[in-house]
Design a protein around this motif. Structure first.
Motif, PDB file in Angstrom:
ATOM      1  N   GLY A 190     -27.996  67.167  43.436  1.00  0.00           N
ATOM      2  CA  GLY A 190     -27.419  65.964  44.041  1.00  0.00           C
ATOM      3  C   GLY A 190     -26.102  65.505  43.435  1.00  0.00           C
ATOM      4  O   GLY A 190     -25.098  65.399  44.146  1.00  0.00           O
ATOM      5  N   PRO A 191     -26.055  65.237  42.112  1.00  0.00           N
ATOM      6  CA  PRO A 191     -24.825  64.681  41.543  1.00  0.00           C
ATOM      7  C   PRO A 191     -23.573  65.505  41.852  1.00  0.00           C
ATOM      8  O   PRO A 191     -22.584  64.973  42.355  1.00  0.00           O
ATOM      9  CB  PRO A 191     -25.119  64.640  40.043  1.00  0.00           C
ATOM     10  CG  PRO A 191     -26.598  64.447  39.986  1.00  0.00           C
ATOM     11  CD  PRO A 191     -27.158  65.234  41.139  1.00  0.00           C
ATOM     12  N   VAL A 192     -23.610  66.811  41.588  1.00  0.00           N
ATOM     13  CA  VAL A 192     -22.418  67.649  41.804  1.00  0.00           C
ATOM     14  C   VAL A 192     -21.996  67.588  43.268  1.00  0.00           C
ATOM     15  O   VAL A 192     -20.835  67.378  43.599  1.00  0.00           O
ATOM     16  CB  VAL A 192     -22.722  69.123  41.425  1.00  0.00           C
ATOM     17  CG1 VAL A 192     -21.644  70.064  41.948  1.00  0.00           C
ATOM     18  CG2 VAL A 192     -22.831  69.262  39.918  1.00  0.00           C
ATOM     19  N   PHE A 193     -22.992  67.765  44.117  1.00  0.00           N
ATOM     20  CA  PHE A 193     -22.697  67.911  45.531  1.00  0.00           C
ATOM     21  C   PHE A 193     -22.327  66.602  46.199  1.00  0.00           C
ATOM     22  O   PHE A 193     -21.358  66.519  46.937  1.00  0.00           O
ATOM     23  CB  PHE A 193     -23.912  68.508  46.211  1.00  0.00           C
ATOM     24  CG  PHE A 193     -23.465  69.528  47.161  1.00  0.00           C
ATOM     25  CD1 PHE A 193     -23.026  70.742  46.691  1.00  0.00           C
ATOM     26  CD2 PHE A 193     -23.367  69.252  48.498  1.00  0.00           C
ATOM     27  CE1 PHE A 193     -22.527  71.678  47.565  1.00  0.00           C
ATOM     28  CE2 PHE A 193     -22.873  70.182  49.369  1.00  0.00           C
ATOM     29  CZ  PHE A 193     -22.451  71.409  48.898  1.00  0.00           C
ATOM     30  N   PHE A 194     -23.146  65.575  45.917  1.00  0.00           N
ATOM     31  CA  PHE A 194     -22.886  64.281  46.550  1.00  0.00           C
ATOM     32  C   PHE A 194     -21.586  63.680  46.022  1.00  0.00           C
ATOM     33  O   PHE A 194     -20.880  63.004  46.753  1.00  0.00           O
ATOM     34  CB  PHE A 194     -24.049  63.312  46.325  1.00  0.00           C
ATOM     35  CG  PHE A 194     -25.298  63.732  47.033  1.00  0.00           C
ATOM     36  CD1 PHE A 194     -25.239  64.362  48.266  1.00  0.00           C
ATOM     37  CD2 PHE A 194     -26.551  63.502  46.487  1.00  0.00           C
ATOM     38  CE1 PHE A 194     -26.380  64.754  48.935  1.00  0.00           C
ATOM     39  CE2 PHE A 194     -27.707  63.893  47.146  1.00  0.00           C
ATOM     40  CZ  PHE A 194     -27.617  64.527  48.377  1.00  0.00           C
ATOM     41  N   PHE A 195     -21.287  63.924  44.749  1.00  0.00           N
ATOM     42  CA  PHE A 195     -20.035  63.395  44.207  1.00  0.00           C
ATOM     43  C   PHE A 195     -18.865  63.951  45.019  1.00  0.00           C
ATOM     44  O   PHE A 195     -17.984  63.213  45.447  1.00  0.00           O
ATOM     45  CB  PHE A 195     -19.869  63.757  42.726  1.00  0.00           C
ATOM     46  CG  PHE A 195     -18.649  63.136  42.101  1.00  0.00           C
ATOM     47  CD1 PHE A 195     -18.724  61.880  41.537  1.00  0.00           C
ATOM     48  CD2 PHE A 195     -17.411  63.776  42.111  1.00  0.00           C
ATOM     49  CE1 PHE A 195     -17.588  61.266  40.982  1.00  0.00           C
ATOM     50  CE2 PHE A 195     -16.278  63.185  41.576  1.00  0.00           C
ATOM     51  CZ  PHE A 195     -16.371  61.927  40.998  1.00  0.00           C
ATOM     52  N   ALA A 196     -18.883  65.263  45.241  1.00  0.00           N
ATOM     53  CA  ALA A 196     -17.783  65.895  45.994  1.00  0.00           C
ATOM     54  C   ALA A 196     -17.728  65.350  47.421  1.00  0.00           C
ATOM     55  O   ALA A 196     -16.649  65.024  47.937  1.00  0.00           O
ATOM     56  CB  ALA A 196     -17.982  67.406  46.017  1.00  0.00           C
ATOM     57  N   MET A 197     -18.900  65.214  48.055  1.00  0.00           N
ATOM     58  CA  MET A 197     -18.918  64.781  49.463  1.00  0.00           C
ATOM     59  C   MET A 197     -18.514  63.310  49.612  1.00  0.00           C
ATOM     60  O   MET A 197     -17.712  62.957  50.472  1.00  0.00           O
ATOM     61  CB  MET A 197     -20.305  65.018  50.061  1.00  0.00           C
ATOM     62  CG  MET A 197     -20.608  66.496  50.252  1.00  0.00           C
ATOM     63  SD  MET A 197     -22.316  66.786  50.746  1.00  0.00           S
ATOM     64  CE  MET A 197     -22.216  66.620  52.508  1.00  0.00           C
ATOM     65  N   ILE A 198     -19.080  62.452  48.752  1.00  0.00           N
ATOM     66  CA  ILE A 198     -18.770  61.010  48.857  1.00  0.00           C
ATOM     67  C   ILE A 198     -17.293  60.774  48.538  1.00  0.00           C
ATOM     68  O   ILE A 198     -16.606  60.029  49.230  1.00  0.00           O
ATOM     69  CB  ILE A 198     -19.650  60.180  47.885  1.00  0.00           C
ATOM     70  CG1 ILE A 198     -21.117  60.246  48.319  1.00  0.00           C
ATOM     71  CG2 ILE A 198     -19.204  58.736  47.847  1.00  0.00           C
ATOM     72  CD1 ILE A 198     -22.086  59.689  47.287  1.00  0.00           C
TER      73      ILE A 198
END
Length: 731
Positions: free
Chosen positions: A609-617
């Motif tokens: 979540g953190p890596v991916f959502f950070f990039a997307m958000i």
């Protein structure tokens, strides 16, 4: 107080000359697409039909695994087990035989095992079947036994093999014996199916909802339909491209799930911005020219202004996601590749196909207008409501800004207590065979039995390794060492931890064993693979986040040529990202609202979540930042009045940002209705992020910052001005 500066077509050159004396490259592209629209339609038709032919097989052909940290100790263990121990690796299929009424009948067990061997022999991806071993893979009361079908293929192919044979294996059950395929390959098989079903269900809800919001936002059926048409073209093309790419290198099935969601949201954003701008430009051009000329001039102006903002926004999204490629986990990398492909196609369609359609439509873009929209056209694209709001922020910028920052900081504070871990068995539906098998094994053989640790040692060190394992207080049982028997000199030891594989203490147990065992002894197994992947994600997260922030700032700096507002734009995007993670911690970590949303909290966020959502958000947040600041810069370049530029930007782009955010929130929250936890987590976190970002940052904080910083927002030191490329948003 202010006059509407965009009522008359602006003249940057003396009144006698056309103001578009030097159209930019995007304006030229728009004009070309408009005049050669048949070519453009033909190219896109070939592209969509050609790639679309491969698109229907996207979910069945993409890879199901790849959740591993390349180069980690646990991946080495899996590869050695596969090579030297008959495929008895973490990718093997564990088939649980369970007799609820008493000990297993040997005759019934043998009959099932014979049929199991026939299934394994009929597929090259399976190695031989390893029979249940008393004292190791048979429960003390004799009611439960585990047969292992060895893995003879990659983790991705093993997941596909389970997909193909799952029903056949489950069908071996008799009146007295239950049969469940379980283990990591079976887990991913059930997990991917549950997620795919949830994604399709969410898409069915989000498309009609999106169309409804678009009709309200645009006030015309034709204008509202354009973004959906565009997004569909981009999605079909990217789905086909993923299938072709998968033939070269395995692409995770999750790549398509994310790509569908992201392409829908971004495609609509881009088209909204372009269509709104075109309608304004067309209304102005029509006062001077005939329909055909007005349509072409409006297309060129739209591409020169909104087109630039979209290109910049698309680049920001691609740059943010490219940073995720640093993480050495195939599934995470290919998810990023999937979204990047979809964004590229949607961006290409926005900058080539859309101008061609707009030039062809001309005034027909307003066909099917709804009664309440007639008034809006008189304001030349300025929303009366958002113009008023811009003026209010001009008079009183401080109070709303302080309230917005206060809310965001309060929501961001829980971030410091956030926990992450790889998903537990609870993310699979309760009726899935893999979960039923898992629960039987845990109940009959102990909570640690589904997460057996696999230790591979040189035969000469097997006795010492067994002693160390037996002496460890966190290990419930140690199986006798089994030599490889192929002359490799290796031995495999299986050890059962005392706790469930998802228990927080597992990480410490594995770390202790790796520290205590001799250096040539390797610790692996499914639980260790999850832990190694989690460690890799935790290690790479700060690096990925720092790269995204730096690249985001540089892109804004180059585009706006204004270091102050580029830095502030990046910082406020980071603030909304932190607030979204704070809300995620409250919902998924602490379980606030879990009953309402229909899930059992795991107490942590899924590891990727953190890596991916950070990039997307961050990509979405920067998307809106670009829209607002590019519009403000355009007006500032035109008349040099910083306060007026903020009001004009709010009047012109406020409604579009609001509508785009409403669409994104609808798309993301429709995924929150999914049963499996990961799409639910993704939908809620991204939905909350967009909601906070649009309402508190784009419509309050950023305009207030523009007002307070005044000319300072657009200041650029002379030395920097000389080295930055010349980009102007003025038309």
């Amino acid at each position: 107080m202010s006059t509407d500066v965009t009522t008359d077509p602006p003249h940057t050159s003396p009144p006698g000359e056309p103001s578009e004396s030097k159209p930019g490259p995007l304006a030229r592209l728009g004009t070309w697409a408009g005049t050669h629209r048949r070519w453009m339609f033909a190219i896109w038709a070939v592209l969509v039909i050609g790639l679309g032919a491969a698109a229907p097989s996207v979910f069945s052909s993409l890879a199901g695994a790849g959740w591993q940290a390349n180069g980690s100790e646990s991946v080495q263990v899996r590869e050695l087990a596969q090579e030297h121990f008959g495929g008895n690796s973490s990718a093997a299929v564990q088939v649980v035989l369970n007799s609820p009424d008493g000990p297993l009948d040997p005759a019934a067990q043998n009959e099932i095992l014979t049929e199991l061997r026939a299934i394994a022999d009929g597929d090259d991806r399976f190695a031989a079947v390893i029979d249940p071993q008393p004292g190791m893979t048979v429960s003390p009361d004799g009611r439960t036994a585990i047969a292992i079908i060895g893995a003879n293929a990659s983790t991705d192919d093993m997941v596909k093999a389970v997909d193909d044979h799952k029903a056949e294996i489950t069908a071996l059950a008799t009146d007295d014996v239950e049969v469940y395929p379980t283990g990591a390959s079976a887990l991913w098989s059930d997990f991917n199916k549950a997620n795919h079903d949830a994604m399709i269900k969410a898409e069915m809800i989000s498309w009609p909802l999106t169309l409804a919001i678009m009709v309200v936002a645009f006030g015309s059926v034709v204008a509202a339909g354009l973004p959906l048409l565009l997004t569909l073209a981009g999605l079909v093309a990217s789905a086909g491209a993923l299938v072709l790419l998968n033939a070269v290198t395995p692409i995770s099935v999750w790549a398509m799930n994310f790509a569908m969601m992201f392409a829908l949201a971004l495609g609509i954003d881009y088209a909204l911005f372009m269509v709104a701008r075109f309608r304004t430009a067309y209304a102005q051009a029509r006062e001077k020219y005939d329909d055909k000329t007005a349509a072409l001039r409006a297309t060129a102006e739209t591409m020169d202004t909104a087109g630039k903002a979209i290109l910049l926004s698309g680049l920001t999204v691609l740059v943010s996601l490219s940073a995720v490629l640093m993480v050495p986990a195939p599934a995470v990398r290919t998810m990023a590749v999937g979204i990047m492909l979809a964004v590229t196609f949607v961006l290409a369609a926005s900058l080539t196909l859309l101008p061609a359609v707009l030039a062809a439509l001309g005034g027909k873009v307003n066909a099917g207008s709804l009664p309440w929209t007639k008034k809006a056209h008189h304001h030349h694209g300025h929303s009366p409501l958002f113009t008023k709001w811009g003026k209010f922020l001009d008079r009183r910028p401080w109070a709303p800004a302080i309230v917005a920052v206060g809310i965001l900081i309060a929501l961001a504070l829980p971030v410091f207590g956030i926990k992450v871990a790889m998903p537990s068995i609870a993310v699979v539906p309760e009726d899935a065979p893999v979960r039923q098998g898992y629960e039987v094994v845990a109940a009959q053989m102990g909570p640690g039995a589904p997460g057996m640790l696999t230790i591979i040692a040189p035969e000469s060190e097997a006795a010492e390794a067994t002693e160390i394992l037996t002496a460890n207080g966190d290990i419930a049982a140690v199986m006798p060492a089994q030599p490889a028997g192929d002359g490799s000199g290796l031995a495999m030891i299986q050890a059962m931890p005392k706790v469930d594989p998802s228990d927080e203490s597992m990480g410490a147990t594995v770390d202790t064993l790796r520290a205590d065992l001799p250096g040539s002894v390797l610790v692996g197994g499914p639980a260790s693979e999850n832990l190694d992947l989690q460690n890799a994600l935790n290690t790479w997260f700060p690096r990925v986040a720092a790269t995204i922030l730096a690249l985001g700032f540089l892109l804004l700096l180059v585009a706006l040529r204004a270091p102050v507002i580029a830095l502030l734009g990046t910082v406020v995007s980071l603030l909304s990202t932190a607030a979204a993670f704070g809300v995620a911690k409250l919902i998924f970590g602490d379980g606030i609202g879990a009953d309402l949303l229909g899930f059992d909290p795991q107490g942590f966020l899924n590891g990727w979540g953190p890596v991916f959502f950070f990039a997307m958000i961050f990509a979405i947040a920067m998307d809106y930042t670009v829209f607002l600041l590019a519009t403000a810069k355009e007006h500032y370049e035109r008349h040099g009045d910083a306060r007026q530029a903020q009001q004009d930007a709010m009047g012109q782009s406020g409604r579009i940002i609001f509508a785009a955010a409403a669409v994104m929130v609808a798309v993301f929250f429709s995924f929150a209705l999914a049963d499996p936890l990961p799409p639910k987590e993704m939908g809620i976190i991204l939905g909350v992020a967009v909601l906070l970002d649009a309402l508190l940052i784009r419509l309050i904080l950023l305009p207030a910052i523009l007002r307070v910083s005044h000319h300072g927002a657009w200041w650029c030191p002379k030395w920097l001005d000389r080295i930055l490329p010349t980009i102007s948003f003025k038309h």
